[in-house]
Design a protein around this motif. Sequence first.
Motif, PDB file in Angstrom:
ATOM      1  N   SER A 219      15.233 -46.962-122.785  1.00 49.14           N
ATOM      2  CA  SER A 219      14.359 -46.390-121.763  1.00 49.14           C
ATOM      3  C   SER A 219      15.077 -46.292-120.423  1.00 49.14           C
ATOM      4  CB  SER A 219      13.086 -47.243-121.620  1.00 49.14           C
ATOM      5  OG  SER A 219      12.383 -47.306-122.847  1.00 49.14           O
ATOM      6  N   VAL A 220      15.796 -47.362-120.056  1.00 53.36           N
ATOM      7  CA  VAL A 220      16.544 -47.325-118.800  1.00 53.36           C
ATOM      8  C   VAL A 220      17.626 -46.258-118.839  1.00 53.36           C
ATOM      9  CG1 VAL A 220      18.066 -48.667-117.289  1.00 53.36           C
ATOM     10  CG2 VAL A 220      16.031 -49.732-118.287  1.00 53.36           C
ATOM     11  N   LYS A 221      18.274 -46.107-119.982  1.00 49.89           N
ATOM     12  CA  LYS A 221      19.316 -45.090-120.105  1.00 49.89           C
ATOM     13  C   LYS A 221      18.725 -43.683-119.978  1.00 49.89           C
ATOM     14  CE  LYS A 221      23.179 -43.674-123.058  1.00 49.89           C
ATOM     15  NZ  LYS A 221      22.855 -42.233-122.934  1.00 49.89           N
ATOM     16  N   LEU A 222      17.536 -43.474-120.569  1.00 51.18           N
ATOM     17  CA  LEU A 222      16.892 -42.167-120.452  1.00 51.18           C
ATOM     18  C   LEU A 222      16.500 -41.872-119.006  1.00 51.18           C
ATOM     19  CD1 LEU A 222      14.640 -42.112-123.654  1.00 51.18           C
ATOM     20  CD2 LEU A 222      16.655 -40.711-123.207  1.00 51.18           C
ATOM     21  N   LEU A 223      16.055 -42.912-118.290  1.00 54.47           N
ATOM     22  CA  LEU A 223      15.727 -42.712-116.881  1.00 54.47           C
ATOM     23  C   LEU A 223      16.967 -42.359-116.065  1.00 54.47           C
ATOM     24  CD1 LEU A 223      13.112 -45.534-116.161  1.00 54.47           C
ATOM     25  CD2 LEU A 223      12.701 -43.085-116.376  1.00 54.47           C
ATOM     26  N   LYS A 224      18.082 -43.012-116.355  1.00 53.38           N
ATOM     27  CA  LYS A 224      19.312 -42.707-115.626  1.00 53.38           C
ATOM     28  C   LYS A 224      19.834 -41.310-115.951  1.00 53.38           C
ATOM     29  CE  LYS A 224      20.892 -47.503-115.177  1.00 53.38           C
ATOM     30  NZ  LYS A 224      21.958 -48.481-115.521  1.00 53.38           N
ATOM     31  N   ASP A 225      19.643 -40.873-117.196  1.00 58.13           N
ATOM     32  CA  ASP A 225      20.131 -39.565-117.608  1.00 58.13           C
ATOM     33  C   ASP A 225      19.190 -38.423-117.242  1.00 58.13           C
ATOM     34  OD1 ASP A 225      22.290 -40.867-118.667  1.00 58.13           O
ATOM     35  OD2 ASP A 225      21.514 -40.893-120.726  1.00 58.13           O
ATOM     36  N   SER A 226      17.999 -38.737-116.719  1.00 60.80           N
ATOM     37  CA  SER A 226      17.050 -37.686-116.346  1.00 60.80           C
ATOM     38  C   SER A 226      17.574 -36.919-115.133  1.00 60.80           C
ATOM     39  CB  SER A 226      15.687 -38.300-116.027  1.00 60.80           C
ATOM     40  OG  SER A 226      15.799 -39.217-114.944  1.00 60.80           O
ATOM     41  N   PRO A 227      17.112 -35.692-114.932  1.00 60.75           N
ATOM     42  CA  PRO A 227      17.541 -34.922-113.748  1.00 60.75           C
ATOM     43  C   PRO A 227      17.227 -35.663-112.455  1.00 60.75           C
ATOM     44  CG  PRO A 227      16.450 -33.497-115.338  1.00 60.75           C
ATOM     45  CD  PRO A 227      16.265 -34.898-115.835  1.00 60.75           C
ATOM     46  N   LYS A 228      18.163 -35.690-111.550  1.00 61.32           N
ATOM     47  CA  LYS A 228      18.002 -36.456-110.311  1.00 61.32           C
ATOM     48  C   LYS A 228      16.827 -35.987-109.466  1.00 61.32           C
ATOM     49  CE  LYS A 228      21.436 -38.946-111.523  1.00 61.32           C
ATOM     50  NZ  LYS A 228      21.150 -40.290-112.090  1.00 61.32           N
ATOM     51  N   PRO A 229      16.592 -34.682-109.306  1.00 64.25           N
ATOM     52  CA  PRO A 229      15.413 -34.286-108.520  1.00 64.25           C
ATOM     53  C   PRO A 229      14.107 -34.803-109.110  1.00 64.25           C
ATOM     54  CG  PRO A 229      16.907 -32.435-108.763  1.00 64.25           C
ATOM     55  CD  PRO A 229      17.417 -33.513-109.673  1.00 64.25           C
ATOM     56  N   ALA A 230      13.955 -34.718-110.442  1.00 61.74           N
ATOM     57  CA  ALA A 230      12.728 -35.204-111.071  1.00 61.74           C
ATOM     58  C   ALA A 230      12.587 -36.715-110.906  1.00 61.74           C
ATOM     59  CB  ALA A 230      12.717 -34.831-112.550  1.00 61.74           C
ATOM     60  N   LEU A 231      13.687 -37.452-111.040  1.00 61.14           N
ATOM     61  CA  LEU A 231      13.628 -38.904-110.917  1.00 61.14           C
ATOM     62  C   LEU A 231      13.309 -39.329-109.493  1.00 61.14           C
ATOM     63  CD1 LEU A 231      14.061 -41.725-112.109  1.00 61.14           C
ATOM     64  CD2 LEU A 231      16.506 -41.470-111.656  1.00 61.14           C
ATOM     65  N   TYR A 232      14.007 -38.768-108.519  1.00 58.76           N
ATOM     66  CA  TYR A 232      13.820 -39.195-107.126  1.00 58.76           C
ATOM     67  C   TYR A 232      12.469 -38.761-106.582  1.00 58.76           C
ATOM     68  CZ  TYR A 232      18.789 -40.296-107.258  1.00 58.76           C
ATOM     69  OH  TYR A 232      20.015 -40.836-107.579  1.00 58.76           O
ATOM     70  N   LEU A 233      12.033 -37.548-106.901  1.00 57.35           N
ATOM     71  CA  LEU A 233      10.721 -37.099-106.435  1.00 57.35           C
ATOM     72  C   LEU A 233       9.590 -37.899-107.076  1.00 57.35           C
ATOM     73  CD1 LEU A 233      11.230 -33.220-106.368  1.00 57.35           C
ATOM     74  CD2 LEU A 233      11.091 -34.788-104.416  1.00 57.35           C
ATOM     75  N   SER A 234       9.758 -38.284-108.338  1.00 56.25           N
ATOM     76  CA  SER A 234       8.731 -39.117-108.989  1.00 56.25           C
ATOM     77  C   SER A 234       8.658 -40.498-108.344  1.00 56.25           C
ATOM     78  CB  SER A 234       9.023 -39.231-110.478  1.00 56.25           C
ATOM     79  OG  SER A 234       8.997 -37.965-111.104  1.00 56.25           O
TER      80      SER A 234
END
Length: 259
Positions: free
Chosen positions: A97-112
């Motif tokens: 799960s942590v790896k999937l969060l790190k590999d997610s697109p940066k705009p989607a991760l940071y805005l979320s």
Amino acid sequence: DKASMFPLVRRCCFHTPFKLQKSTGPRLLLYGKNKTTWSSVGLCLQREVCRLSRSPSLNPASVYATKLQAFHTSLPFFKKKTPKESETKDSGVLERSVKLLKDSPKPALYLSLAGLIPFVSVPLSMAVQGTYYPELAFAQITYGAVTVSFLGGMRWGFALPEDSPAKPDWLNLANSIVPPLLAWQALLFKDITHGAIMLVMALGVVLHYDVSLLPPYPRWFKVLRVAGTVVMVLSLLATITLKTISEYQQSDSRNKWQN
């Protein structure tokens, strides 16, 4: 006579192969009285019997070994998982799960993550100051209603493109209307506790839509949705807890003042 005894000898000797039957049958009929022929037949039968007795399938030791092996072997689904195996499995899920969060697109991760700040800041500020503010709690409920409406409207954006796996049918489009209705109902409650509970239910409905009903969503988005929903729900529950503690303290102080 000797010709009639041959079938009995053949049955007693573990069914002699066809080649032996074919070669010895006519000789017995034509030369039944020849002692030399009988001796050669007996020698062939003895060899066949010895060969069968040395077969691995008739070996008593191999039979007993197979029984012991079957006795000491347990089925895989009867084995209980040890604590180490369960911990390793759980840690593996967390690591993925942590790896999937790190590999997610940066705009989607940071805005979320930035979108979670209004949720977390309200109970955190009230806990630091040690005072419950109804205005801040209502602002959190309002922001939660907007967030739930946004998450529900995402289904329209997912179903409208022509190449989308989710077609714009009654089910997909009607499900996107349910979260905004629940959010609107949360704003109608006079009690903050009831509004927060309604928002928790709405967040659970939207999460069920995104994780279970729309498999084509990418895995990183599902993990991001689960993490965001957990933070929002805990923040709302923290606000309810602070409100309950504040009301209990106020009632306690009133009772002391009256006494």
